[in-house]
Design a protein around this motif. Structure first.
Motif, PDB file in Angstrom:
ATOM      1  N   MET A   1      37.029  66.545  14.434  1.00  0.00           N
ATOM      2  CA  MET A   1      38.304  66.795  13.783  1.00  0.00           C
ATOM      3  C   MET A   1      39.258  65.639  14.056  1.00  0.00           C
ATOM      4  N   GLY A   2      39.897  65.131  13.023  1.00  0.00           N
ATOM      5  CA  GLY A   2      40.814  64.009  13.201  1.00  0.00           C
ATOM      6  C   GLY A   2      42.078  64.439  13.926  1.00  0.00           C
ATOM      7  N   GLU A   3      42.970  63.512  14.070  1.00  0.00           N
ATOM      8  CA  GLU A   3      44.247  63.795  14.724  1.00  0.00           C
ATOM      9  C   GLU A   3      45.090  64.740  13.883  1.00  0.00           C
ATOM     10  N   ARG A   4      45.415  65.857  14.419  1.00  0.00           N
ATOM     11  CA  ARG A   4      46.327  66.750  13.704  1.00  0.00           C
ATOM     12  C   ARG A   4      47.590  66.909  14.537  1.00  0.00           C
ATOM     13  N   ARG A   5      48.716  66.801  13.881  1.00  0.00           N
ATOM     14  CA  ARG A   5      49.971  66.962  14.598  1.00  0.00           C
ATOM     15  C   ARG A   5      50.176  68.444  14.862  1.00  0.00           C
ATOM     16  N   ARG A   6      50.540  68.759  16.089  1.00  0.00           N
ATOM     17  CA  ARG A   6      50.815  70.159  16.425  1.00  0.00           C
ATOM     18  C   ARG A   6      52.331  70.338  16.538  1.00  0.00           C
ATOM     19  N   ILE A   7      52.839  71.266  15.765  1.00  0.00           N
ATOM     20  CA  ILE A   7      54.289  71.432  15.661  1.00  0.00           C
ATOM     21  C   ILE A   7      54.665  72.895  15.860  1.00  0.00           C
ATOM     22  N   VAL A   8      55.788  73.109  16.529  1.00  0.00           N
ATOM     23  CA  VAL A   8      56.370  74.453  16.597  1.00  0.00           C
ATOM     24  C   VAL A   8      57.633  74.465  15.754  1.00  0.00           C
ATOM     25  N   LEU A   9      57.719  75.417  14.853  1.00  0.00           N
ATOM     26  CA  LEU A   9      58.904  75.584  14.010  1.00  0.00           C
ATOM     27  C   LEU A   9      59.690  76.791  14.501  1.00  0.00           C
ATOM     28  N   LYS A  10      60.954  76.571  14.834  1.00  0.00           N
ATOM     29  CA  LYS A  10      61.817  77.697  15.186  1.00  0.00           C
ATOM     30  C   LYS A  10      62.679  78.046  13.983  1.00  0.00           C
ATOM     31  N   MET A  11      62.548  79.290  13.551  1.00  0.00           N
ATOM     32  CA  MET A  11      63.391  79.771  12.446  1.00  0.00           C
ATOM     33  C   MET A  11      64.206  80.954  12.916  1.00  0.00           C
ATOM     34  N   SER A  12      65.487  80.927  12.619  1.00  0.00           N
ATOM     35  CA  SER A  12      66.334  82.062  12.974  1.00  0.00           C
ATOM     36  C   SER A  12      66.039  83.236  12.058  1.00  0.00           C
ATOM     37  N   GLY A  13      66.215  84.412  12.587  1.00  0.00           N
ATOM     38  CA  GLY A  13      66.041  85.599  11.764  1.00  0.00           C
ATOM     39  C   GLY A  13      66.972  85.592  10.566  1.00  0.00           C
ATOM     40  N   GLU A  14      68.167  85.074  10.809  1.00  0.00           N
ATOM     41  CA  GLU A  14      69.149  85.071   9.726  1.00  0.00           C
ATOM     42  C   GLU A  14      68.717  84.212   8.548  1.00  0.00           C
ATOM     43  N   ALA A  15      67.825  83.277   8.788  1.00  0.00           N
ATOM     44  CA  ALA A  15      67.327  82.454   7.682  1.00  0.00           C
ATOM     45  C   ALA A  15      66.524  83.310   6.695  1.00  0.00           C
ATOM     46  N   LEU A  16      66.011  84.435   7.168  1.00  0.00           N
ATOM     47  CA  LEU A  16      65.216  85.310   6.293  1.00  0.00           C
ATOM     48  C   LEU A  16      66.095  86.329   5.565  1.00  0.00           C
ATOM     49  N   ALA A  17      67.312  86.451   6.035  1.00  0.00           N
ATOM     50  CA  ALA A  17      68.225  87.387   5.382  1.00  0.00           C
ATOM     51  C   ALA A  17      68.762  86.725   4.123  1.00  0.00           C
ATOM     52  N   SER A  18      69.422  87.500   3.325  1.00  0.00           N
ATOM     53  CA  SER A  18      69.879  86.957   2.053  1.00  0.00           C
ATOM     54  C   SER A  18      71.390  86.823   2.031  1.00  0.00           C
ATOM     55  N   SER A  19      71.831  85.727   1.468  1.00  0.00           N
ATOM     56  CA  SER A  19      73.270  85.622   1.245  1.00  0.00           C
ATOM     57  C   SER A  19      73.611  86.296  -0.080  1.00  0.00           C
ATOM     58  N   ALA A  20      72.604  86.378  -0.940  1.00  0.00           N
ATOM     59  CA  ALA A  20      72.831  86.932  -2.281  1.00  0.00           C
ATOM     60  C   ALA A  20      72.892  88.463  -2.274  1.00  0.00           C
ATOM     61  N   SER A  21      72.133  89.076  -1.372  1.00  0.00           N
ATOM     62  CA  SER A  21      72.144  90.536  -1.319  1.00  0.00           C
ATOM     63  C   SER A  21      72.389  90.932   0.129  1.00  0.00           C
ATOM     64  N   ASP A  22      72.461  92.225   0.417  1.00  0.00           N
ATOM     65  CA  ASP A  22      72.648  92.589   1.824  1.00  0.00           C
ATOM     66  C   ASP A  22      71.329  93.032   2.461  1.00  0.00           C
ATOM     67  N   GLU A  23      70.221  92.520   1.921  1.00  0.00           N
ATOM     68  CA  GLU A  23      68.925  92.850   2.517  1.00  0.00           C
ATOM     69  C   GLU A  23      68.795  92.212   3.900  1.00  0.00           C
ATOM     70  N   THR A  24      68.184  92.943   4.815  1.00  0.00           N
ATOM     71  CA  THR A  24      67.910  92.396   6.146  1.00  0.00           C
ATOM     72  C   THR A  24      66.906  91.261   6.050  1.00  0.00           C
ATOM     73  N   ILE A  25      65.913  91.455   5.206  1.00  0.00           N
ATOM     74  CA  ILE A  25      64.910  90.424   4.944  1.00  0.00           C
ATOM     75  C   ILE A  25      64.820  90.273   3.432  1.00  0.00           C
ATOM     76  N   ASP A  26      65.067  89.081   2.955  1.00  0.00           N
ATOM     77  CA  ASP A  26      65.010  88.830   1.514  1.00  0.00           C
ATOM     78  C   ASP A  26      63.611  88.320   1.176  1.00  0.00           C
ATOM     79  N   ALA A  27      62.864  89.129   0.453  1.00  0.00           N
ATOM     80  CA  ALA A  27      61.462  88.792   0.170  1.00  0.00           C
ATOM     81  C   ALA A  27      61.337  87.448  -0.545  1.00  0.00           C
ATOM     82  N   SER A  28      62.303  87.112  -1.377  1.00  0.00           N
ATOM     83  CA  SER A  28      62.186  85.856  -2.119  1.00  0.00           C
ATOM     84  C   SER A  28      62.382  84.651  -1.185  1.00  0.00           C
ATOM     85  N   VAL A  29      63.237  84.808  -0.181  1.00  0.00           N
ATOM     86  CA  VAL A  29      63.422  83.725   0.794  1.00  0.00           C
ATOM     87  C   VAL A  29      62.138  83.563   1.620  1.00  0.00           C
TER      88      VAL A  29
END
Ligand code: UDP
Length: 239
Positions: free
Chosen positions: A1-29
């Motif tokens: 296997m060649g060199e693969r970059r290993r990365i950790v992505l931190k995403m806030s929960g609020e990034a999954l919420a919607s500004s457009a609706s008041d959904e806790t989790i916006d499926a489209s996001v």
């Protein structure tokens, strides 16, 4: 296997919420984020682990501020991250991207427990690892958990996705101060000395001590996640 970059992505929960609706989790996001991740992984030599926050559901400090027992309130926060993790898992798998959710709080019926070697094995097999329940301890955040896991699995970079429209680290809050300028690069010491808002201080000092560089970028901008994953220098690099 060649060199693969290993990365950790931190995403806030609020990034999954919607500004457009008041959904806790916006499926489209969630679907858009999952789509960018799946596309990037299909094209780039990458191993990706995602630490997902829970602020859209519950923050320990909210309950503690209202007089709740802090550890109990933090447990509620950690459980919130599991809900987000399952949403992200579902969206990724609908894009045909294999995943594993690994929880720091055991709930074997729902997801595997976090075991470091197993996490690495999943990454080597091309699965996106989703870390849930932070590090499993109260009094910590998912920022610090992301830093810890990045060090543990020897990731070369921690991606910190922001969501309030701020695309990196600025000299002041650009939403309040029009003269604020964005830094392309900063040292950990600068972040601490200038008290810049990147991640909480525990996470910053951990990354400094353990040499985990952080790229802060706007994860909500379409295409940004792919750019950051492909190694483009967007946002602000802290190292
Ligand atoms: N939390 C915790 N220990 C951890 C990670 C998270 O107690 O290792 C709790 C804490 O109460 C926190 C909540 O889970 O407020 C949600 O995580 P966080 O605030 O980091 O989410 P984000 O702001 O990234 O959405």
């Amino acid at each position: 296997m060649g060199e693969r970059r290993r990365i950790v992505l931190k995403m806030s929960g609020e990034a999954l919420a919607s500004s457009a609706s008041d959904e806790t989790i916006d499926a489209s996001v969630v679907e858009r984020v999952a789509g960018e991740i799946a596309e990037a992984l299909a094209e780039l030599p990458l191993e990706l682990a995602v630490m997902i926050g829970g602020g859209n559901i519950w923050r320990g400090s909210t309950g503690a501020g209202a007089g709740m027992d802090r550890a109990t309130s933090d447990s509620m926060g950690m459980l919130g991250t599991v809900i987000n993790a399952l949403a992200l898992q579902d969206a990724l798998e609908r894009k045909d991207q294999p995943t594993r959710v690994l929880t720091a709080v055991h709930m074997a019926e729902v997801a595997e427990p976090y075991i470091r070697r197993r996490a690495i094995r999943h990454l080597e097999k091309g699965r996106v690892v989703i870390f849930a329940a932070g590090m499993g301890n109260p009094y910590f955040t998912t920022d610090t958990s992301a830093a810890l896991r990045a060090a543990e699995i020897e990731a070369e970079l921690l991606l910190k996705g922001t969501h309030g429209g701020v695309d990196g680290v600025y000299s002041a809050d650009p939403r309040l101060d029009p003269s604020a300028t964005r830094f392309d690069e900063l040292s950990f010491m600068d972040v601490v000395a200038k008290d810049l808002r990147v991640m909480d201080l525990t996470a910053i000092t951990f990354c400094k001590d353990n040499r985990v560089p952080i790229l802060v970028f706007d994860v909500m901008g379409p295409g940004n996640l792919r750019r950051a994953l492909s190694g483009e220098r967007i946002g602000t690099l802290v190292r």
